[in-house]
Design a protein around this motif. Sequence first.
Motif, PDB file in Angstrom:
ATOM      1  N   VAL A  69       0.791  -1.152   0.134  1.00 34.07           N
ATOM      2  CA  VAL A  69       0.158   0.049  -0.140  1.00 34.07           C
ATOM      3  C   VAL A  69       0.990   1.083  -0.101  1.00 34.07           C
ATOM      4  O   VAL A  69       1.835   1.295   0.788  1.00 34.07           O
ATOM      5  N   HIS A  70       0.624   2.129  -0.865  1.00 36.79           N
ATOM      6  CA  HIS A  70       1.541   3.277  -1.006  1.00 36.79           C
ATOM      7  C   HIS A  70       0.342   4.475  -0.883  1.00 36.79           C
ATOM      8  O   HIS A  70      -0.542   5.072  -1.608  1.00 36.79           O
ATOM      9  N   GLN A  71       0.504   5.201   0.356  1.00 32.10           N
ATOM     10  CA  GLN A  71      -0.387   5.907   0.951  1.00 32.10           C
ATOM     11  C   GLN A  71       0.132   7.468   0.820  1.00 32.10           C
ATOM     12  O   GLN A  71       0.885   7.920   1.452  1.00 32.10           O
ATOM     13  N   HIS A  72      -0.710   8.426   0.123  1.00 27.06           N
ATOM     14  CA  HIS A  72      -0.168   9.748   0.135  1.00 27.06           C
ATOM     15  C   HIS A  72      -0.585  10.458   1.425  1.00 27.06           C
ATOM     16  O   HIS A  72      -1.106   9.907   2.219  1.00 27.06           O
ATOM     17  N   GLY A  73      -0.154  11.833   1.581  1.00 25.30           N
ATOM     18  CA  GLY A  73      -0.257  12.562   2.599  1.00 25.30           C
ATOM     19  C   GLY A  73      -1.633  13.352   2.552  1.00 25.30           C
ATOM     20  O   GLY A  73      -2.364  13.083   1.731  1.00 25.30           O
ATOM     21  N   CYS A 100       3.165  -9.727  -4.932  1.00 29.05           N
ATOM     22  CA  CYS A 100       2.208  -8.834  -4.401  1.00 29.05           C
ATOM     23  C   CYS A 100       1.310  -8.026  -5.297  1.00 29.05           C
ATOM     24  O   CYS A 100       2.044  -7.554  -6.435  1.00 29.05           O
ATOM     25  N   ALA A 101       0.274  -7.342  -5.101  1.00 31.53           N
ATOM     26  CA  ALA A 101      -0.359  -6.215  -5.590  1.00 31.53           C
ATOM     27  C   ALA A 101      -0.011  -4.790  -5.178  1.00 31.53           C
ATOM     28  O   ALA A 101       0.891  -5.075  -3.925  1.00 31.53           O
ATOM     29  N   ALA A 151       1.844  -4.611   3.287  1.00 32.88           N
ATOM     30  CA  ALA A 151       3.105  -3.870   3.430  1.00 32.88           C
ATOM     31  C   ALA A 151       2.756  -2.513   3.300  1.00 32.88           C
ATOM     32  O   ALA A 151       2.263  -2.101   2.291  1.00 32.88           O
ATOM     33  N   LEU A 152       3.087  -1.674   4.366  1.00 38.43           N
ATOM     34  CA  LEU A 152       2.529  -0.484   4.346  1.00 38.43           C
ATOM     35  C   LEU A 152       3.510   0.687   4.161  1.00 38.43           C
ATOM     36  O   LEU A 152       4.468   0.697   4.741  1.00 38.43           O
TER      37      LEU A 152
END
Length: 440
Positions: A69-73, A100-101, A151-152
């Motif tokens: 997971v690619h999480q913006h701010g 992984c996705a 995976a974060l």
Amino acid sequence: MRSLALLSLLALTAPLLAQQAPYDVFPAANPPYYRVRYEASATPGELIFPVNYTVWVPPGIRNLRGVIVHQHGCGEGSCKSGLTGAFDLHWQALARKHDCALLAPSYEQPEKADCQMWCDPRNGSGKAFQKALVDLGAKSGHPELAKVPWALWGHSGGGHWCGGMTILHPERVAAACLRSGVPLLEENPTRPTIKAYKLPEAITQVPIMCNLGTKEGVTVKEGRFAGAWTANEKFFAEVRAKGGLIGVSVDPLTAHECGNQRYFTIRWLDACLSERLPDEKGGALLPMPKKNAWLAPLLGSKAVPAAEYEGDKTKAMWLPGYSVAKAWMTYTKDTAVKDSTPPPSPAELRVKDGVLTWKAEADLESGLAHFIIMRDGKQIATVPEQPKNPFGRPIFQGLQYSDTPANPLVEMRFTDGKAEKGKKHRYSVIAVNTAGLKSK
């Protein structure tokens, strides 16, 4: 009271939502990309902002082993930057290696709205995320997406979100990297919407990396983001005191922007995923091996094998092994993490009426900087002509503030306007990574 507060906030937010530019300028989600969108909810405890979730699934994969997971701010601009997160070729290289996705949310938060209403997963974003995994699993033909480990990685408010999800669901998190934002462990009287967390014992099993810029309170003590170091230091101390596998990597060149963090972070995540992801479908996460650990003093510059560390180990920062420790020592010095492996060669080169198109995968260690176009054995161009990145190494896709590709996405395409008509030419394309290494 909580219901009334949420409804009042939603009422204040609605006009802002109506005024902002629509979230409709982003890449189409055609396979292997998939997208779901959820509208804002007025139900207490649910997400008060609309949200898009886009996922990339490595082509040809039978069973997913995890999701990155690619999480913006926080802020409207950062939220919109999340629309391209799943299209990042460098992060896809990490996902591909581990089956992984790659998933990127994009919350539709107006600039002046309270970021805590999504970056605290207890305010509905945690539930929306898990619902998206189910729905995207059905869309992509990978129902296991709803149950695989996470995976974060998150930037700023995204770091708060990833840290919060790790505290709430430690059994699901293979590793978590928190860039410039950590969950708070005590109440902040000046920010009543920020609720403190209590660390569970299971947090000690999750590898965590706190990553921030030196100008966020480490060497620069004033400014908007100067308090980041205080929060990171406290979070590190409490997790480490419990025996947690937590480290700190300070970017010596930046403030709140992400800089060159990906060249260290992706290697750190690679090492953690290599140890923790189960081989069998539905298996539990594996523990990190203790024998490989390296330790370093907090804000130090040298790491050593854990058995050789002479200081207080309960206060030392943790690294998963030699190769990551070596990269960490370089990254915290000048961010110039070294690489000796060339990128994969481009493929599927096609030429029609002087227009070249091709496909390419990024180098896991150093990503993609640009492509060299060859005609009849001689270099005639580079694509892009001058790769740019205002926040770090020049990179093929460019980067936005929250470490996602520039929008619109740059294409693997070149038009040869100087080819001789009627003459057959032989073309080739060479990939160059950000370390300057060339493919075949």
